[in-house]
Enzyme design. Structure first.
Site, PDB file in Angstrom:
ATOM      1  N   ASP A 378       0.858  -1.167   0.000  1.00 61.52           N
ATOM      2  CA  ASP A 378       0.000   0.000   0.000  1.00 61.52           C
ATOM      3  C   ASP A 378       0.907   1.234   0.000  1.00 61.52           C
ATOM      4  O   ASP A 378       2.006   1.197   0.547  1.00 61.52           O
ATOM      5  CB  ASP A 378      -0.877  -0.011   1.250  1.00 61.52           C
ATOM      6  CG  ASP A 378      -1.775   1.206   1.309  1.00 61.52           C
ATOM      7  OD1 ASP A 378      -2.547   1.398   0.361  1.00 61.52           O
ATOM      8  OD2 ASP A 378      -1.685   1.966   2.284  1.00 61.52           O
ATOM      9  N   ASP A 576      -1.555  -1.698   6.347  1.00 61.21           N
ATOM     10  CA  ASP A 576      -1.698  -1.179   7.703  1.00 61.21           C
ATOM     11  C   ASP A 576      -3.128  -0.915   8.143  1.00 61.21           C
ATOM     12  O   ASP A 576      -3.363  -0.532   9.284  1.00 61.21           O
ATOM     13  CB  ASP A 576      -0.887   0.118   7.867  1.00 61.21           C
ATOM     14  CG  ASP A 576      -1.388   1.232   6.963  1.00 61.21           C
ATOM     15  OD1 ASP A 576      -2.279   0.973   6.130  1.00 61.21           O
ATOM     16  OD2 ASP A 576      -0.898   2.366   7.081  1.00 61.21           O
ATOM     17  N   ASP A 580      -7.033  -3.577   4.669  1.00 54.72           N
ATOM     18  CA  ASP A 580      -5.924  -4.405   4.206  1.00 54.72           C
ATOM     19  C   ASP A 580      -6.050  -5.847   4.693  1.00 54.72           C
ATOM     20  O   ASP A 580      -5.374  -6.733   4.198  1.00 54.72           O
ATOM     21  CB  ASP A 580      -4.584  -3.861   4.725  1.00 54.72           C
ATOM     22  CG  ASP A 580      -4.161  -2.617   3.982  1.00 54.72           C
ATOM     23  OD1 ASP A 580      -4.625  -2.437   2.853  1.00 54.72           O
ATOM     24  OD2 ASP A 580      -3.385  -1.834   4.534  1.00 54.72           O
TER      25      ASP A 580
END
Length: 685
Positions: A378, A576, A580
């Site tokens: 990400d 995080d 996710d």
């Protein structure tokens, strides 16, 4: 104008209306948790039973210096060994049943075979020695039974203690939602109801600091919402009338009323929980290296033992001798060292990882790391800091210098709690740029802010406002800054453009080196982000990442991971946020950022405590070195079987060479010592 280093993030969106989706993903491995029981308790209770057995019975026919006997001691050994076999051996017997049922004999099967053969043959030996007129003494294996169970329990306890529990991501998600909500009913009265009783189109009231109970639209009030628990983003998002809010996020500064748009399983959080649950169920448990080795040993030992039994029975027609060969082979085939070979390395590896900001929660992650083809990351919070900072500002008029323009921006933005506004104010304070308190500050929907500064009217606007109002500006400058990943705002006075400011999310210092290191290992870095394409491409270009997926929803990230896996690739995901969690669980290895949400952390196989991208490389290095030590220890722990088992079976009997049980025991002890020493020579780099 040089103002700050380059930072990157929110593109060319209106900075008071930006709406970013982010996601992250992973794959939870259950590891050895199917090896039931509390190994610590079982070890210490078993130790109480085992000590008398070790003192009163011979080690494969050898009297050790500390051993002694007395009348009736053999009966004590028999009783204690029986209790020990069924109590201490229970997790191995149960695990063996599971492995055999799934037709995958592994470590549990090998241990169960060793202790079962040792116990039942010892019962036979006890009977022969006490209740028959046999002229020769039949050797028992009570000592081997006791020490084997102790060593195996100790090994599993060490390993379980090292890696910890896999955690419960779903439970963490459920805890985000409140149990009750305040419903607005007729005559503007308030009624507290259970969250399960909320219906679509109900209106609920949420005060500052409370969790928002459901997905919905704001019908009254305005606020800033902390969505970090859900999205992993560190910044609060400004919410106005008719803006959507997510159940599980936290209301910030104002009281709002929310019209419910989704309840129960239709809510965003519930959908993410569904993805997590599905990913966990779809994931087949990886077969560990130690289980593979133990499986081969199981077949090897059983085959060698049965062949030896049949041949010796045919040659000597002596059932007792043939049976002793069979038992010796099967007991030697389950070496004590094998029980410690992996746990000692795991404990050392986990300790090294913790010292260097890595928490290893699942051993499979270490074993899989060497086969990883792609690392998916990400953007916000993983590759970038997740905090907006000012990268550029400039005055367009002679009457004001650059610092004057910064002061005007900071003055108006000081009345806003928007993340980008906070970035400007913080930057002005860092520069010791003073700014006055503005008057009559108002939010202009879809545009920005307006207000009075020292009796002069100013607006902070977007580029689209300038276009719509035919205010000329430097489009090439705008394009250049936007392509660098900046969010751009303009300062307007009486419809005259007087200044510009650009803000971006700073790329973490170690991100670029990490990407380079991944490529040097033939691992392809992939960026996954909910952000817009321009910002994503800008960050990717700066980091030299060629594979970019932008504007993603949580299910998109998980789907992308599945697509790569379907092509036979092994994928590691770094993320995080709660969104996710599905992809962290889906990936072959899920790496959670320590500064992220509890749910992401619970979903990860590995946690980066310091949120430092370079620790991704440290993990890969540690995994490589750990695997090398594991393989070495498996050779020391089981490799001697290649020689010992055939000798114990009597393959060189024609030369007068038959491995006695005593020599086999000494070899086992040596391999155990070597395994322990080798494990503690493990280093990070």
């Amino acid at each position: 104008m040089e103002h700050n280093e380059k930072h990157y993030e929110h593109g060319d969106k209106n900075h008071h209306q930006h709406d970013e989706h982010t996601q992250h993903n992973h794959d939870n491995h259950t590891g050895h948790t199917h090896h039931h029981g509390n190994f610590k308790v079982k070890f210490f209770v078993s130790l109480i039973f085992a000590i008398p057995i070790i003192l009163f019975s011979q080690m494969m026919g050898i009297d050790l210096p500390f051993q002694f006997t007395f009348p009736g001691s053999d009966w004590i050994v028999l009783v204690l060994a029986t209790v020990l076999f069924f109590y201490g051996g229970q997790p191995f017997l149960a695990g063996a049943k599971s492995e055999v049922t799934s037709k995958k004999p592994g470590m549990m099967t090998l241990v169960a075979l060793g202790i079962s053969v040792a116990y039942f043959y010892s019962l036979y030996a006890f009977y022969m020695n006490h209740f028959t007129d046999a002229t020769s003494h039949t050797m028992d294996f009570f000592w081997e039974l006791a020490t084997l169970i102790l060593i195996m329990l100790l090994g599993h306890w060490i390993e379980m203690n090292a890696v910890g529990s896999a955690g419960d991501a779903l439970k963490k998600m459920a805890e985000l939602l409140p149990n009750t909500a305040i419903k607005v009913v007729e005559n503007d009265e308030r009624q507290e109801i259970n969250i399960s009783d909320i219906m679509i189109d109900d209106v609920v009231e949420v005060k500052a600091g409370e969790s928002i109970p459901t997905d919905g639209l704001i019908v009254k009030g305005q606020t800033s919402v902390d969505e970090s628990l859900v999205t992993g983003e560190s910044k609060k998002v400004q919410k106005e009338l008719n803006d959507s809010v997510i159940g599980g996020s936290v209301n910030g500064s104002g009281t709002i009323q929310v019209k419910v748009t989704a309840t129960g399983e239709d809510g965003y959080l519930s959908q993410v929980m569904g993805l997590v649950d599905q990913a966990q169920n779809d994931k087949s448990s990886a077969e560990l290296l130690s289980d593979k080795v133990a499986g081969y040993l199981f077949y090897f030992a059983v085959s060698a033992g049965l062949i030896a039994f049949i041949i010796w029975l045919l040659i000597n027609n002596d059932v007792d001798f043939a049976l002793e060969r069979l038992v010796t082979v099967l007991v030697i085939a389950c070496p004590h060292a094998l029980g410690l070979a992996i746990p000692l390395v795991t404990a050392r590896s986990t300790s090294l990882g913790a010292q260097n900001g890595l928490i290893l929660k699942n051993r499979e992650a270490v074993e899989t790391a060497g086969d990883i083809h792609y690392v998916m990351m990400d953007k916000t919070g993983t590759l970038t800091e997740g905090v907006f900072s000012v990268n550029y500002y400039e005055s367009y008029v002679d009457e004001l210098n650059d610092e004057d323009v910064l002061s005007k921006f900071a003055s108006l933005e000081s009345q806003s709690n928007h993340p980008l506004a906070k970035g400007i104010v913080d930057f002005a304070k860092e520069k010791d740029t003073s700014y006055s308190t503005p008057q009559d500050v108002n939010n202009i929907p879809g545009v920005g802010l307006e207000g009075m500064i020292e009796d002069q009217h100013y607006k902070i606007t977007s580029a689209s406002y300038l276009d719509n109002n035919q205010i000329d500006y430097n489009k090439s400058q705008f394009t250049e800054l936007a392509q660098q990943g900046n969010s751009i705002s303009y300062l307007v006075q009486d419809q005259h453009l007087i200044g510009i400011i650009a803000q971006g999310d700073k790329i973490k210092e170690s991100s670029k080196q990490m990407v380079s290191d991944l490529k040097s290992r033939n691992i392809t870095p992939v960026m996954l982000t909910g952000d817009n394409k321009e910002v994503a491409v800008a960050v990717a270009r700066e980091l030299d990442i060629n594979d970019v997926h932008s504007e993603l929803m949580p299910e998109d990230k998980e789907r992308i991971i599945q697509d790569y896996q379907a092509r036979g690739s092994k994928v590691m995901m770094v993320g995080d946020g709660i969104n996710d969690a599905p992809s962290l669980i889906r990936a072959d290895i899920g790496m959670a950022i320590g500064a992220g949400t509890d749910v992401a952390v619970e979903s990860g196989d590995v946690i980066l405590v310091k949120s430092n991208p370079s620790d991704i490389i440290h993990f890969l290095s540690l995994s490589k070195n750990t695997m090398r030590k594991m393989v070495q220890n498996l050779w020391w722990g089981a490799g001697y079987n290649i020689v010992a088992v055939p000798l114990a079976a009597g393959i060189l009997a024609f030369m007068g060479l038959i491995l006695s049980p005593a020599v086999g025991a000494i070899l086992m002890s040596l391999s155990t010592i070597i395994v322990a020493i080798n494990a503690f020579t493990l280093k990070l780099e």
